[in-house]
Design a protein around this motif. Structure first.
Motif, PDB file in Angstrom:
ATOM      1  N   PRO A 124       5.298 -45.000  20.579  1.00 37.54           N
ATOM      2  CA  PRO A 124       4.878 -46.377  20.243  1.00 37.54           C
ATOM      3  C   PRO A 124       4.466 -46.450  18.770  1.00 37.54           C
ATOM      4  O   PRO A 124       3.471 -45.859  18.365  1.00 37.54           O
ATOM      5  N   LEU A 125       5.246 -47.168  17.981  1.00 41.24           N
ATOM      6  CA  LEU A 125       4.922 -47.363  16.574  1.00 41.24           C
ATOM      7  C   LEU A 125       4.071 -48.606  16.357  1.00 41.24           C
ATOM      8  O   LEU A 125       3.397 -48.725  15.338  1.00 41.24           O
ATOM      9  N   ASP A 126       4.128 -49.535  17.309  1.00 43.48           N
ATOM     10  CA  ASP A 126       3.334 -50.756  17.242  1.00 43.48           C
ATOM     11  C   ASP A 126       3.160 -51.264  18.663  1.00 43.48           C
ATOM     12  O   ASP A 126       3.703 -50.685  19.614  1.00 43.48           O
ATOM     13  N   VAL A 127       2.434 -52.351  18.824  1.00 47.65           N
ATOM     14  CA  VAL A 127       2.175 -52.862  20.169  1.00 47.65           C
ATOM     15  C   VAL A 127       3.457 -53.287  20.873  1.00 47.65           C
ATOM     16  O   VAL A 127       3.519 -53.338  22.105  1.00 47.65           O
ATOM     17  N   ASP A 128       4.518 -53.591  20.096  1.00 49.40           N
ATOM     18  CA  ASP A 128       5.759 -54.057  20.707  1.00 49.40           C
ATOM     19  C   ASP A 128       6.981 -53.324  20.147  1.00 49.40           C
ATOM     20  O   ASP A 128       8.088 -53.849  20.199  1.00 49.40           O
ATOM     21  N   LEU A 129       6.778 -52.112  19.632  1.00 48.55           N
ATOM     22  CA  LEU A 129       7.877 -51.367  19.022  1.00 48.55           C
ATOM     23  C   LEU A 129       7.826 -49.914  19.448  1.00 48.55           C
ATOM     24  O   LEU A 129       6.824 -49.227  19.243  1.00 48.55           O
ATOM     25  N   LEU A 130       8.921 -49.448  20.072  1.00 49.09           N
ATOM     26  CA  LEU A 130       9.045 -48.060  20.507  1.00 49.09           C
ATOM     27  C   LEU A 130      10.203 -47.405  19.757  1.00 49.09           C
ATOM     28  O   LEU A 130      11.193 -48.057  19.442  1.00 49.09           O
ATOM     29  N   SER A 131      10.084 -46.116  19.499  1.00 49.44           N
ATOM     30  CA  SER A 131      11.143 -45.394  18.794  1.00 49.44           C
ATOM     31  C   SER A 131      11.340 -44.029  19.430  1.00 49.44           C
ATOM     32  O   SER A 131      10.373 -43.353  19.804  1.00 49.44           O
ATOM     33  N   MET A 132      12.612 -43.623  19.564  1.00 48.26           N
ATOM     34  CA  MET A 132      12.911 -42.289  20.088  1.00 48.26           C
ATOM     35  C   MET A 132      12.758 -41.226  19.009  1.00 48.26           C
ATOM     36  O   MET A 132      12.694 -40.034  19.330  1.00 48.26           O
ATOM     37  N   GLU A 133      12.733 -41.641  17.743  1.00 47.85           N
ATOM     38  CA  GLU A 133      12.587 -40.721  16.614  1.00 47.85           C
ATOM     39  C   GLU A 133      13.612 -39.588  16.689  1.00 47.85           C
ATOM     40  O   GLU A 133      13.268 -38.400  16.648  1.00 47.85           O
ATOM     41  N   LEU A 134      14.882 -39.965  16.796  1.00 45.56           N
ATOM     42  CA  LEU A 134      15.993 -39.008  16.802  1.00 45.56           C
ATOM     43  C   LEU A 134      16.911 -39.337  15.624  1.00 45.56           C
ATOM     44  O   LEU A 134      17.923 -40.034  15.774  1.00 45.56           O
ATOM     45  N   PRO A 135      16.580 -38.886  14.424  1.00 43.39           N
ATOM     46  CA  PRO A 135      17.367 -39.265  13.249  1.00 43.39           C
ATOM     47  C   PRO A 135      18.797 -38.755  13.288  1.00 43.39           C
ATOM     48  O   PRO A 135      19.673 -39.316  12.632  1.00 43.39           O
ATOM     49  N   GLU A 136      19.063 -37.700  14.055  1.00 45.16           N
ATOM     50  CA  GLU A 136      20.415 -37.136  14.079  1.00 45.16           C
ATOM     51  C   GLU A 136      21.313 -37.767  15.134  1.00 45.16           C
ATOM     52  O   GLU A 136      22.484 -37.418  15.251  1.00 45.16           O
ATOM     53  N   PHE A 137      20.786 -38.693  15.918  1.00 46.93           N
ATOM     54  CA  PHE A 137      21.567 -39.288  17.010  1.00 46.93           C
ATOM     55  C   PHE A 137      22.841 -39.951  16.480  1.00 46.93           C
ATOM     56  O   PHE A 137      23.930 -39.744  17.005  1.00 46.93           O
ATOM     57  N   PHE A 138      22.712 -40.763  15.433  1.00 44.75           N
ATOM     58  CA  PHE A 138      23.870 -41.513  14.930  1.00 44.75           C
ATOM     59  C   PHE A 138      24.963 -40.560  14.453  1.00 44.75           C
ATOM     60  O   PHE A 138      26.133 -40.724  14.805  1.00 44.75           O
ATOM     61  N   ARG A 139      24.592 -39.587  13.665  1.00 41.82           N
ATOM     62  CA  ARG A 139      25.601 -38.658  13.136  1.00 41.82           C
ATOM     63  C   ARG A 139      26.256 -37.870  14.262  1.00 41.82           C
ATOM     64  O   ARG A 139      27.477 -37.712  14.301  1.00 41.82           O
ATOM     65  N   ASP A 140      25.432 -37.368  15.193  1.00 43.55           N
ATOM     66  CA  ASP A 140      25.977 -36.536  16.268  1.00 43.55           C
ATOM     67  C   ASP A 140      26.970 -37.308  17.128  1.00 43.55           C
ATOM     68  O   ASP A 140      28.044 -36.795  17.455  1.00 43.55           O
ATOM     69  N   TYR A 141      26.630 -38.547  17.489  1.00 49.30           N
ATOM     70  CA  TYR A 141      27.498 -39.279  18.420  1.00 49.30           C
ATOM     71  C   TYR A 141      28.621 -40.014  17.704  1.00 49.30           C
ATOM     72  O   TYR A 141      29.794 -39.853  18.036  1.00 49.30           O
ATOM     73  N   PHE A 142      28.282 -40.824  16.711  1.00 52.21           N
ATOM     74  CA  PHE A 142      29.283 -41.707  16.115  1.00 52.21           C
ATOM     75  C   PHE A 142      30.173 -41.000  15.090  1.00 52.21           C
ATOM     76  O   PHE A 142      31.257 -41.488  14.788  1.00 52.21           O
ATOM     77  N   LEU A 143      29.717 -39.861  14.577  1.00 54.16           N
ATOM     78  CA  LEU A 143      30.548 -39.139  13.619  1.00 54.16           C
ATOM     79  C   LEU A 143      31.167 -37.895  14.242  1.00 54.16           C
ATOM     80  O   LEU A 143      32.381 -37.687  14.156  1.00 54.16           O
ATOM     81  N   GLU A 144      30.353 -37.087  14.897  1.00 53.52           N
ATOM     82  CA  GLU A 144      30.843 -35.837  15.465  1.00 53.52           C
ATOM     83  C   GLU A 144      31.352 -35.988  16.892  1.00 53.52           C
ATOM     84  O   GLU A 144      32.007 -35.083  17.413  1.00 53.52           O
ATOM     85  N   GLY A 145      31.023 -37.100  17.547  1.00 59.14           N
ATOM     86  CA  GLY A 145      31.448 -37.284  18.931  1.00 59.14           C
ATOM     87  C   GLY A 145      30.676 -36.430  19.919  1.00 59.14           C
ATOM     88  O   GLY A 145      31.116 -36.210  21.050  1.00 59.14           O
ATOM     89  N   ASP A 146      29.493 -35.961  19.514  1.00 56.42           N
ATOM     90  CA  ASP A 146      28.660 -35.101  20.362  1.00 56.42           C
ATOM     91  C   ASP A 146      27.825 -35.996  21.296  1.00 56.42           C
ATOM     92  O   ASP A 146      27.032 -36.820  20.844  1.00 56.42           O
ATOM     93  N   GLN A 147      27.986 -35.809  22.596  1.00 53.65           N
ATOM     94  CA  GLN A 147      27.333 -36.675  23.578  1.00 53.65           C
ATOM     95  C   GLN A 147      26.073 -36.063  24.186  1.00 53.65           C
ATOM     96  O   GLN A 147      25.603 -36.499  25.230  1.00 53.65           O
ATOM     97  N   ARG A 148      25.503 -35.072  23.517  1.00 53.85           N
ATOM     98  CA  ARG A 148      24.366 -34.356  24.123  1.00 53.85           C
ATOM     99  C   ARG A 148      23.117 -35.224  24.259  1.00 53.85           C
ATOM    100  O   ARG A 148      22.258 -34.938  25.097  1.00 53.85           O
ATOM    101  N   TRP A 149      22.986 -36.274  23.428  1.00 58.30           N
ATOM    102  CA  TRP A 149      21.778 -37.088  23.486  1.00 58.30           C
ATOM    103  C   TRP A 149      21.859 -38.182  24.544  1.00 58.30           C
ATOM    104  O   TRP A 149      20.882 -38.914  24.748  1.00 58.30           O
ATOM    105  N   ILE A 150      23.015 -38.339  25.182  1.00 58.73           N
ATOM    106  CA  ILE A 150      23.147 -39.372  26.218  1.00 58.73           C
ATOM    107  C   ILE A 150      22.144 -39.111  27.341  1.00 58.73           C
ATOM    108  O   ILE A 150      21.499 -40.041  27.851  1.00 58.73           O
ATOM    109  N   ASN A 151      21.990 -37.869  27.703  1.00 56.11           N
ATOM    110  CA  ASN A 151      21.038 -37.519  28.773  1.00 56.11           C
ATOM    111  C   ASN A 151      19.605 -37.866  28.373  1.00 56.11           C
ATOM    112  O   ASN A 151      18.807 -38.305  29.206  1.00 56.11           O
ATOM    113  N   THR A 152      19.284 -37.687  27.095  1.00 60.58           N
ATOM    114  CA  THR A 152      17.934 -38.024  26.622  1.00 60.58           C
ATOM    115  C   THR A 152      17.663 -39.523  26.757  1.00 60.58           C
ATOM    116  O   THR A 152      16.582 -39.934  27.178  1.00 60.58           O
ATOM    117  N   VAL A 153      18.664 -40.338  26.424  1.00 56.02           N
ATOM    118  CA  VAL A 153      18.507 -41.787  26.556  1.00 56.02           C
ATOM    119  C   VAL A 153      18.319 -42.173  28.016  1.00 56.02           C
ATOM    120  O   VAL A 153      17.461 -42.999  28.359  1.00 56.02           O
TER     121      VAL A 153
END
Length: 809
Positions: A147-176
């Protein structure tokens, strides 16, 4: 962000529970290594860790020293080492080198590796290859949402975008999926879930499987979250590439907000050191300006500074007791607010200097032209100039990507030219950058048809070079029409307004981008909420290439439970004996607070929902027992109807009496006449209600005939409240209708509204005003006492002078 000050804003769930769970889990993992221990933390986990468990909490659980994991060797002397890391291969190599170095030195220590948010098999394989798998213990710190604010949550996974959308790595799907499962466990099942995109669909399907495996845990829970939207980032790249012009967006663009905090440098703090500041609702100054257009921020900060100075100046006229209360209760808060105000003023000045240097207005103008599809050639020339001047490598790439997405790729000639100029300006190492952007679909090259290319060459020979460029642009747009343009037209992403866009009182979401563009993802959510599904958005989905990747999930059990909840509330009211009873519930489908008053029993449609008929009960197979109790239920229904009618009559009569008393006072009706009406208007029967209504009608007609008299009476009351509230002459003159001499119905309404406002204002601040009145009275008595004392002193002095004169004579 939510708006808690709005009366219709839904109540937010308590997201601090997520932070407490993450802290408790981390403490449990640390205590598995009893005794003192040193903790090695990966760099991008330090900020989230500080938000969840600060240094003092870690010290309480025997963490001796903290180390940042770096390339240089560790110098820890502790016998127990704990590593808090992301599941990355390089981190496993770092730990393996440290453990193997201890082995070579003949030193034995305990090692514990905590993976966040989960461990992967590949990491364990590396530890095994390095020969230390048996020397370390591994655990997971599965903190999924911060929780970063009263109405804002973050997974704090900076590598998610690169891993999935660039490398095609689906390992974070389970985390979501596990994150969604945690939310539904803590805050109840989601009645409605919508998604668009391949990643969103896979996450939803995996989450549903987890729900089926743990079926029953959330059943019967009251949902606190009404709608969940899962959107892939590649559905809406455009919004992320545009420059925001609200304060929070510019702070992020200039200073980079990380994990809900920002580091303000010496240019902001006006000192020789930097300062880390949390940006959330607890910062009162930031909370009021975070969503304001930057052009409005300086005016607000200036007014805030004047208000603070006025609060400081109040202490000059205080006595000792008041000064003591001021120091103990208000001074600390004022100093904190003054410190934050200084920081945000400094941040605004720094933003202005940077944006002025970068020619921000031209940048915004170019972005808007790209969004609207106008002046593409001029925009391309501006990007080339931007690259050649080396203003900002990131800004240049962002503009190129925006041009590519809005035009379905760059013209081959422009792509090669921009790429060459960029590499010459910023270095050949960015060849990999262009390759990655192409793979991610952010910066691509068009492939026009051969027929159009041949036609271009023939036509271009007949015209000038400048005209040939325009013809090339026209043929390229014919060869491949922009999907973004079609989507923008269907969803009205580019607002059309007459005159200038009002940034002080915005009417839609486009104010974030100076009224030029409504964020695509926000518009999609708006449209889906209106339709309650993806129906009617087929063309938009096709243009987004997501026709097969849009889904809607509706929980039937939740719908049934909400209906039974309303029925249960209705049944419970049958035995309270207080009708009509006003019941409030949160309608999460509409996102607003609704109030309902149960209708009287003579309304057949409502009655059929509350009390079933005998034939319905018998057809449902309830048997003779229920049929025999039908008379009792019907009697209850009749009693409820009568009691409800009685309560409604009582409330209506009380409202009429209040209106009559108000009109009596306004019209200065004699006491004898008031008493005569009061004697015959007691109770709440129908004839009494009718008599009261007739009296109201008579008084309203009398009021119209004596409008000037009524307005004068209100003005006397207004003057009285002005005195009570210490209104200045300027404040009194601000109410212009007070000085209007022509009595009209509109003039009366204005006076009536003003007196109601003043009454409420006085009631809210009554204690303060009464205290000031007491102080004035005390001060008056003190001055009178001083005058009397002065007279006595003068008379004593006169008598002494006379006595001395007598003695001399």
């Amino acid at each position: 962000m939510a708006f808690p000050h709005r009366p219709d804003a839904p109540e937010l769930p308590d997201f601090s529970l997520l932070k407490r769970l993450a802290r408790d889990q981390l403490i449990y993992l640390l205590e598995q290594l009893p005794g003192k221990k040193d903790l090695f933390i990966e760099a991008d986990l330090m900020s989230p860790l500080d938000r969840i468990a600060n240094v003092s909490i870690l010290k309480q659980h025997e963490v001796d020293k903290l180390y940042k994991m770096e390339n240089k060797p560790a110098l820890s002397s502790s016998e127990q080492l704990c590593f808090l890391v992301r599941p990355r291969i390089k981190n496993m190599r770092y730990i393996a080198n440290l453990v193997n170095a201890d082995k070579l030195a003949g030193r034995t220590r305990k090692y514990k590796v905590i993976f966040s948010p989960q461990k992967f098999y590949a990491c364990e394989m590396v530890l095994e290859e390095e020969g230390i798998y048996g020397d370390v213990s591994c655990d997971e710190w599965a903190f999924s949402l911060l929780p970063l604010d009263v109405d804002l949550l973050s997974m704090e996974l900076p590598e998610f975008f690169r891993d999935y959308f660039l490398e095609g790595d689906q390992r974070w799907i389970n985390t979501v999926a596990q994150t969604l499962q945690l939310l539904s466990t803590l805050y109840g099942p989601f009645p409605h879930c919508y998604g668009i995109g391949r990643c969103a669909k896979m996450s939803h399907e995996l989450w549903r499987k987890l729900e089926e495996e743990e079926d029953g845990e959330t059943k019967g829970r009251r949902p606190e979250i009404g709608h969940v939207f899962l959107l892939d980032r590649d559905v809406d790249f455009v919004t992320a590439l545009c420059s925001q012009v609200v304060y929070e967006g510019l702070v992020d663009d200039t200073f980079r907000i990380k994990c809900g905090s920002v580091d303000f440098g010496p240019e902001v703090t006006s000192s020789d050191r930097s300062l880390k500041v949390l940006l959330n609702a607890e910062d009162k100054v930031f909370n009021e300006i975070r969503n304001e257009h930057f052009s409005n921020v300086f005016g607000f900060l200036s007014q805030k500074a004047r208000n603070l100075q006025a609060q400081y100046d109040r202490r000059r006229g205080m006595d000792i007791k008041q000064m003591k209360n001021f120091v103990s209760q208000e001074l600390k808060g004022l100093k904190q607010e003054h410190r934050l105000l200084s920081l945000h003023i400094g941040a605004c000045e720094s933003i202005m200097k940077k944006k002025t240097k970068q020619d921000f207005q031209e940048l915004i103008k170019t972005e808007h032209a790209l969004l609207e599809g106008f002046s593409i050639r001029e925009s391309t020339s501006y990007i080339e100039e931007h690259i050649d001047r080396q203003v900002s490598p990131i800004e240049s790439l962002r503009l190129m990507c925006l041009l590519s997405i809005t035009e379905n790729g760059l013209i081959p000639k422009d792509y090669r030219s921009l790429k060459t100029q960029y590499l010459q300006s910023y270095g050949p190492e960015h060849l990999l950058t262009f390759s990655n952007l192409r793979r991610a679909g952010l910066l691509t090259e068009q492939a026009p048809g051969e027929t159009l290319t041949a036609m271009e060459s023939k036509v271009s020979k007949l015209v000038t070079d400048k005209a040939a460029e325009k013809i090339t642009d026209a043929f390229s747009s014919l060869a491949k029409r922009s999907n973004f343009r079609a989507i923008s037209k269907k969803l009205n992403l580019i607002p059309r307004v007459d005159g200038e866009y009002d940034l002080k009182v915005p009417r839609d979401m486009a104010y974030v981008f100076s009224g030029a563009y409504v964020p695509l993802s926000c518009r999609i959510i708006e449209q889906v909420l209106e339709r309650r599904s993806w129906q009617g958005l087929d063309d938009v989905l096709r243009l987004l290439h997501c026709s097969e990747l849009a889904f809607t999930g509706v929980t039937k059990e939740d719908k049934a439970s909400s209906e039974s909840l309303r029925l249960l509330l209705s049944a419970a009211k049958a035995f309270t004996g207080a009708w009509p009873r006003r019941v409030g519930w949160r309608d999460r489908e509409e996102g607003r607070m609704q109030h309902a008053v149960l209708a009287p029993a003579e309304n057949r449609s409502t009655e059929s929902n509350l009390i079933p008929t005998a034939s319905e009960l018998q057809c449902q197979g309830h048997g003779s027992k229920i049929a025999s109790s039908l008379d009792t239920m019907l009697v209850l229904g009749t009693c409820l109807k009568l009691e409800m009618q009685k309560s409604q009559n009582e409330a209506a009569c009380e409202d009429l009496r209040a209106r009559i008393r108000e009109l009596w006072d306004r019209l200065q009706i004699p006491t004898e006449e008031r008493q005569a009406v009061a004697l015959v208007a007691t109770g709440s029967k129908a004839k009494v209600k009718k008599a009261l209504q007739l009296e109201v009608d008579r008084l309203e007609e009398l009021k119209r005939q004596n409008m000037k008299k009524v307005v004068d009476a209100i003005r006397v009351e207004l003057a009285h409240y002005w005195d009570l509230c210490f209104y200045s002459q300027e404040q009194r003159q601000a109410f212009a209708p007070y000085y209007d001499e022509e009595p009209t119905e509109n003039l009366f309404r204005l006076h009536d509204a003003e007196i109601v406002r003043l009454r409420n204002y006085y009631e809210v601040h009554k204690d303060l005003f009464e205290g000031v009145h007491k102080w004035e009275e005390s001060w008056r008595l003190f001055l009178e006492f001083e005058r009397e004392l002065s007279k006595v002193s003068k008379s004593d002095a006169t008598s002494r002078i006379l006595n001395s004169t007598d003695i001399q004579s």
